[in-house]
Write a protein that holds these residues in place. Structure first.
Motif, PDB file in Angstrom:
ATOM      1  N   THR A  32     -17.486 -65.161 -64.565  1.00 23.17           N
ATOM      2  CA  THR A  32     -17.643 -63.711 -64.522  1.00 23.17           C
ATOM      3  C   THR A  32     -18.871 -63.393 -63.678  1.00 23.17           C
ATOM      4  OG1 THR A  32     -19.133 -63.478 -66.418  1.00 23.17           O
ATOM      5  CG2 THR A  32     -16.785 -63.612 -66.906  1.00 23.17           C
ATOM      6  N   GLY A  33     -18.998 -62.139 -63.285  1.00 22.98           N
ATOM      7  CA  GLY A  33     -20.145 -61.758 -62.476  1.00 22.98           C
ATOM      8  C   GLY A  33     -21.464 -61.933 -63.204  1.00 22.98           C
ATOM      9  N   SER A  34     -21.450 -61.840 -64.534  1.00 19.81           N
ATOM     10  CA  SER A  34     -22.700 -61.920 -65.294  1.00 19.81           C
ATOM     11  C   SER A  34     -22.974 -63.317 -65.842  1.00 19.81           C
ATOM     12  CB  SER A  34     -22.669 -60.925 -66.461  1.00 19.81           C
ATOM     13  OG  SER A  34     -21.544 -61.165 -67.292  1.00 19.81           O
ATOM     14  N   THR A  35     -21.938 -64.116 -66.061  1.00 23.30           N
ATOM     15  CA  THR A  35     -22.158 -65.441 -66.653  1.00 23.30           C
ATOM     16  C   THR A  35     -22.116 -66.569 -65.635  1.00 23.30           C
ATOM     17  OG1 THR A  35     -19.799 -65.815 -67.108  1.00 23.30           O
ATOM     18  CG2 THR A  35     -21.087 -64.668 -68.800  1.00 23.30           C
ATOM     19  N   GLY A  36     -21.475 -66.349 -64.484  1.00 26.02           N
ATOM     20  CA  GLY A  36     -21.293 -67.435 -63.518  1.00 26.02           C
ATOM     21  C   GLY A  36     -20.201 -68.380 -63.991  1.00 26.02           C
ATOM     22  N   PRO A  37     -20.117 -69.578 -63.381  1.00 20.73           N
ATOM     23  CA  PRO A  37     -19.057 -70.527 -63.741  1.00 20.73           C
ATOM     24  C   PRO A  37     -19.186 -70.989 -65.188  1.00 20.73           C
ATOM     25  CG  PRO A  37     -20.105 -71.142 -61.667  1.00 20.73           C
ATOM     26  CD  PRO A  37     -20.953 -70.085 -62.292  1.00 20.73           C
ATOM     27  N   ASN A  38     -18.027 -71.185 -65.825  1.00 20.14           N
ATOM     28  CA  ASN A  38     -17.998 -71.647 -67.211  1.00 20.14           C
ATOM     29  C   ASN A  38     -16.912 -72.693 -67.417  1.00 20.14           C
ATOM     30  OD1 ASN A  38     -19.909 -69.727 -68.605  1.00 20.14           O
ATOM     31  ND2 ASN A  38     -18.481 -68.251 -67.717  1.00 20.14           N
TER      32      ASN A  38
END
Length: 253
Positions: free
Chosen positions: A129-135
């Motif tokens: 997501t734009g706020s969490t980055g890769p997951n």
């Protein structure tokens, strides 16, 4: 006297047999066999903006080949055995190191320890997501054979601030039980409880919670008999093209 002797001999023999039986019982192992020292893992690529990704499991050197090479966006791999590291052998769970990278590049852009339970099946989704980055998002799969078809819903879209509503309706005319399935307010990285579902053709769609229903593309799917499925929403909400929001139907096995 002779009768007493015979009786005494019989009692002595009985005591010996009783002690012998107890000794045999005590010699049996009291612990259950250990769990197998691996779990079963597959990769699902829902990473917006990355068409294909390499995934490594416990990479020991730069030139180590990827465990799951070049997984295209919107697809998933077959299960592979994820073997436990030496310090985890014989344990029920183990933290295993995973890395994701762009094919052809030695440097990975996301690394993480993922806790896996021996003998279990997992889908590890690559998402961002734009706020969490890769997951890395771990989803545990059922290990037993399915006795009936079933369905659940998962949110892997790229906007962590927007929850999703899902709905599915069976298109089989003879379906009287479990003819629909739904899940509301599913947040990013979460899956809904699994529900029974009749096999055959289904209509499935999703939208942002609290908004006009069916913002996103709707399409049909077919559920096979006695199989478990997860509908994953992927992509950018409200956009079109390769990474626009859509859903993919992923069988458990």
């Amino acid at each position: 006297m002779r009768i007493r002797s015979l009786l005494a001999a019989s009692l002595t023999a009985a005591v010996v047999l009783s002690v012998g039986a107890s000794a045999v019982a005590a010699a049996r192992p009291t612990t259950l066999p250990s769990e197998p020292d691996f779990a079963y893992v597959r990769i699902l690529n829902a990473m917006v903006g990355q068409p294909a990704l390499d995934v490594y499991e416990t990479r020991v050197a730069v030139d180590t080949p990827p465990t799951y090479p070049a997984v295209p966006y919107g697809t998933w791999t077959k299960y592979q055995k994820a073997y436990f590291t030496p310090d985890c052998v014989g344990k029920m769970t183990c933290q295993i190191w995973f890395e994701m990278a762009v094919p052809g590049e030695s440097a990975s852009f996301k690394k993480d320890d993922i806790d896996l339970r021996a003998g279990n099946y997992y889908t590890i989704a690559l998402a961002s997501t734009g706020s969490t980055g890769p997951n890395f998002i771990k989803v545990r799969e059922a290990t037993s054979r399915a006795l009936m078809s079933s369905l659940r819903f998962g949110n892997l879209t790229a906007d962590v601030t927007k929850n999703l509503d899902f709905a599915g309706t069976s298109l089989t005319k003879s379906a009287k039980l479990f003819a629909s399935a739904s899940a509301q307010n599913v947040s990013y990285g979460q899956v809904s409880p699994i529900r029974p579902a009749v096999p055959g053709p289904w209509w499935i769609g999703f939208g942002v919670s609290g908004s006009m229903w069916m913002q996103q593309p709707v399409k049909n799917a077919t559920l096979a008999s006695k199989k478990r499925y997860t509908v994953y929403a992927i992509g950018n909400l409200g956009e079109s093209g390769t990474y626009g929001a859509r859903w993919i139907l992923v069988p458990n096995r």
